[in-house]
Design an enzyme around this catalytic site. Structure first.
Site, PDB file in Angstrom:
ATOM      1  N   GLY A  25       0.830  -1.208   0.000  1.00  0.00           N
ATOM      2  CA  GLY A  25       0.000   0.000   0.000  1.00  0.00           C
ATOM      3  C   GLY A  25       0.855   1.243   0.000  1.00  0.00           C
ATOM      4  N   GLY A  27       0.014   5.281   0.625  1.00  0.00           N
ATOM      5  CA  GLY A  27      -1.084   6.214   0.883  1.00  0.00           C
ATOM      6  C   GLY A  27      -0.620   7.603   1.222  1.00  0.00           C
ATOM      7  N   TYR A  29       0.090   9.042   4.105  1.00  0.00           N
ATOM      8  CA  TYR A  29       1.157   9.268   5.086  1.00  0.00           C
ATOM      9  C   TYR A  29       2.443   8.543   4.774  1.00  0.00           C
ATOM     10  CZ  TYR A  29      -1.953  11.780   8.021  1.00  0.00           C
ATOM     11  OH  TYR A  29      -2.795  12.721   8.496  1.00  0.00           O
ATOM     12  N   VAL A  32       2.992   1.053   3.069  1.00  0.00           N
ATOM     13  CA  VAL A  32       2.664  -0.096   3.914  1.00  0.00           C
ATOM     14  C   VAL A  32       3.356  -1.318   3.313  1.00  0.00           C
ATOM     15  CG1 VAL A  32       0.814  -1.515   4.897  1.00  0.00           C
ATOM     16  CG2 VAL A  32       0.433   0.931   4.530  1.00  0.00           C
ATOM     17  N   LYS A  47       3.320  -0.123   8.720  1.00  0.00           N
ATOM     18  CA  LYS A  47       2.900   1.138   8.101  1.00  0.00           C
ATOM     19  C   LYS A  47       3.877   2.210   8.541  1.00  0.00           C
ATOM     20  CE  LYS A  47      -0.935   4.394   7.634  1.00  0.00           C
ATOM     21  NZ  LYS A  47      -2.355   4.652   7.810  1.00  0.00           N
ATOM     22  N   ASP A 141     -13.532   7.941   7.032  1.00  0.00           N
ATOM     23  CA  ASP A 141     -12.925   7.606   5.740  1.00  0.00           C
ATOM     24  C   ASP A 141     -13.212   6.152   5.369  1.00  0.00           C
ATOM     25  OD1 ASP A 141     -11.655   8.178   3.379  1.00  0.00           O
ATOM     26  OD2 ASP A 141      -9.620   7.990   4.183  1.00  0.00           O
TER      27      ASP A 141
HETATM   28  P1  ADP Z   1      -3.382   5.628   4.145  1.00  0.00           P
HETATM   29  O1  ADP Z   1      -3.717   6.554   5.257  1.00  0.00           O
HETATM   30  O2  ADP Z   1      -2.119   5.987   3.493  1.00  0.00           O
HETATM   31  O3  ADP Z   1      -4.532   5.399   3.195  1.00  0.00           O
HETATM   32  P2  ADP Z   1      -3.826   2.891   5.110  1.00  0.00           P
HETATM   33  O4  ADP Z   1      -3.718   2.559   6.559  1.00  0.00           O
HETATM   34  O5  ADP Z   1      -5.199   2.930   4.532  1.00  0.00           O
HETATM   35  O6  ADP Z   1      -3.026   4.238   4.838  1.00  0.00           O
HETATM   36  O7  ADP Z   1      -2.943   1.852   4.288  1.00  0.00           O
HETATM   37  C1  ADP Z   1      -2.809   1.926   2.874  1.00  0.00           C
HETATM   38  C2  ADP Z   1      -3.137   0.565   2.260  1.00  0.00           C
HETATM   39  O8  ADP Z   1      -2.224  -0.422   2.752  1.00  0.00           O
HETATM   40  C3  ADP Z   1      -4.517   0.016   2.592  1.00  0.00           C
HETATM   41  O9  ADP Z   1      -5.495   0.495   1.660  1.00  0.00           O
HETATM   42  C4  ADP Z   1      -4.327  -1.484   2.496  1.00  0.00           C
HETATM   43  O10 ADP Z   1      -4.483  -1.933   1.163  1.00  0.00           O
HETATM   44  C5  ADP Z   1      -2.865  -1.673   2.933  1.00  0.00           C
HETATM   45  N1  ADP Z   1      -2.834  -2.032   4.374  1.00  0.00           N
HETATM   46  C6  ADP Z   1      -2.940  -1.207   5.430  1.00  0.00           C
HETATM   47  N2  ADP Z   1      -2.862  -1.878   6.599  1.00  0.00           N
HETATM   48  C7  ADP Z   1      -2.703  -3.174   6.266  1.00  0.00           C
HETATM   49  C8  ADP Z   1      -2.568  -4.389   7.035  1.00  0.00           C
HETATM   50  N3  ADP Z   1      -2.611  -4.383   8.357  1.00  0.00           N
HETATM   51  N4  ADP Z   1      -2.435  -5.554   6.347  1.00  0.00           N
HETATM   52  C9  ADP Z   1      -2.392  -5.558   4.994  1.00  0.00           C
HETATM   53  N5  ADP Z   1      -2.520  -4.473   4.237  1.00  0.00           N
HETATM   54  C10 ADP Z   1      -2.674  -3.281   4.842  1.00  0.00           C
HETATM   55 MG    MG Z   2      -6.314   4.362   3.534  1.00  0.00          MG
END
Ligand code: ADP
Ligand code: MG
Length: 350
Positions: A25, A27, A29, A32, A47, A141
């Protein structure tokens, strides 16, 4: 000669404890990663969060998200295992690893869950939301990429970057520039700044509709277009369906000139059971006051009718499948189609 004492092995510390496997991922911030704990072998998600200090030098945004995730212990909310500071201005939040996110799954052409599987996902999502709201937290969100799924068919909320506390008895003022456009309720698009848990109910209603339709329900290009798409499906609001509509700050500038009728039920009855249509229609009430709470949704007759909910355990991909991988795949397919087209057209010229 004294025998050499075996050198004590220093256990890896901090972020050195984890070995990165892949990125899953990217995003707002930071990134991931899927990673493995070198000592225990446990697969986790890391993350990486930049720490932006506020005027007092306090990392308020990152701290808020971590605090909320740690505070909300529930089977349908992603669990934080550890928080590891990185030298400089970042921290790693170590979380349980989830194989998929709902956005990636829904957009996968081979993912066609049964009605019982969909019902289980709906039930789990409402359970998590009911818990969050009972603990006085608005997510703000909710969308497919913030809903994670594992191979056991559990679904969990993640990304509390925009979450805030609210009072159960007193409506509060917040910013209306929250919630990703396609999941933003009409009252926020119309400028309201006084709201509560009903904004999350709308977003979840959009996700549930997407789960059944296999595409996002309202895909506006901008705020006005988003509102137009909502009214096209749900009808232009009249005083009978939304009494306080005209009092909203931007109602006079943003009401469409065309009058639309509510066509939701007619559009959905061939795609899902009557109970599901009724539940989603209630969650997508234009008037925020008419939307049921998460607890009321859980008591809806949809959950009493056949089939009983069963968590999905078969998925079209054995590996990871999040919005991130599905976007890369889509880009690759587009690129391949483009080069094929170029090859063909250069063939005709030659
Ligand atoms: P942002 O604030 O940047 O959107 P997220 O917490 O939504 O951050 O994380 C971005 C992406 O990473 C998520 O949409 C998901 O696909 C992946 N992701 C986040 N946390 C996890 C996790 N615990 N396990 C697997 N994938 C994750
Ligand atoms: Mg997100």
């Amino acid at each position: 000669m004294t025998p050499a004492t075996p050198r004590a092995r220093c256990p890896p510390e901090g972020i050195q404890l984890y070995i990165r496997i892949s990125m899953v991922g990217e995003g707002t911030y930071g990134k991931v990663y899927k990673a493995r704990n070198r000592e225990t072998g446990q697969v986790v998600a890391l993350k990486r969060m930049r720490i932006d200090l506020d005027r007092e030098g306090f990392p308020i945004t990152a701290m808020r998200e971590i605090r909320l995730l740690k505070q909300l212990q529930h089977p349908n909310i992603t669990q934080v295992l550890d928080v590891v500071p990185e030298s400089g201005n970042a921290v790693y939040v170590v979380m349980e690893y989830m194989d998929y996110d709902l956005s990636g799954l829904i957009s996968h052409p081979q993912w066609n869950p049964d009605p019982a599987h969909k019902k289980s996902l709906v039930h789990q999502l409402l359970n998590g939301l009911e818990f969050m709201h009972a603990h006085g937290i608005l997510h703000r969100d909710i969308k497919g990429s913030n809903l994670l799924v594992n191979q056991q068919g559990q679904v969990k909320y993640v990304d509390f970057g925009l979450a805030r506390s609210f009072h159960h008895t007193r409506m509060q003022e917040f910013t209306n520039r929250v919630i990703t456009l396609w999941y933003r309720p009409p009252e926020l698009l119309l400028g309201t700044t006084v709201y509560g848990p009903e904004v999350d109910i709308w977003s979840l209603g959009c996700v549930l509709l997407e789960l059944y339709l296999k595409r996002p329900a309202f895909q506006g290009q901008n705020d006005i277009d988003q509102l137009e798409q909502i009214f096209k499906l749900l009808g232009t609001p009249s005083p009978e369906v939304w009494e306080s509509f005209k009092k909203l700050p931007w109602a006079c500038y943003m009401t469409p000139s065309t009058r639309y009728e509510n066509g939701l039920q007619a559009a959905l009855t061939s795609k899902m059971s009557l109970g599901a249509v009724e539940l989603i229609s209630l969650m997508l009430s234009l008037d925020p006051k008419a939307r049921p709470s998460a607890a009321q949704c859980l008591g809806h007759r949809f959950f009493a009718e056949e089939p009983a909910p069963v968590p999905p355990t078969t998925f079209p991909v054995t590996g990871d499948w999040h919005e991130y991988e599905s976007k890369i795949e889509r880009r690759k397919r587009k690129q391949a189609a483009k080069s094929q087209h170029q090859r063909r057209s250069s063939g005709t010229i030659n």
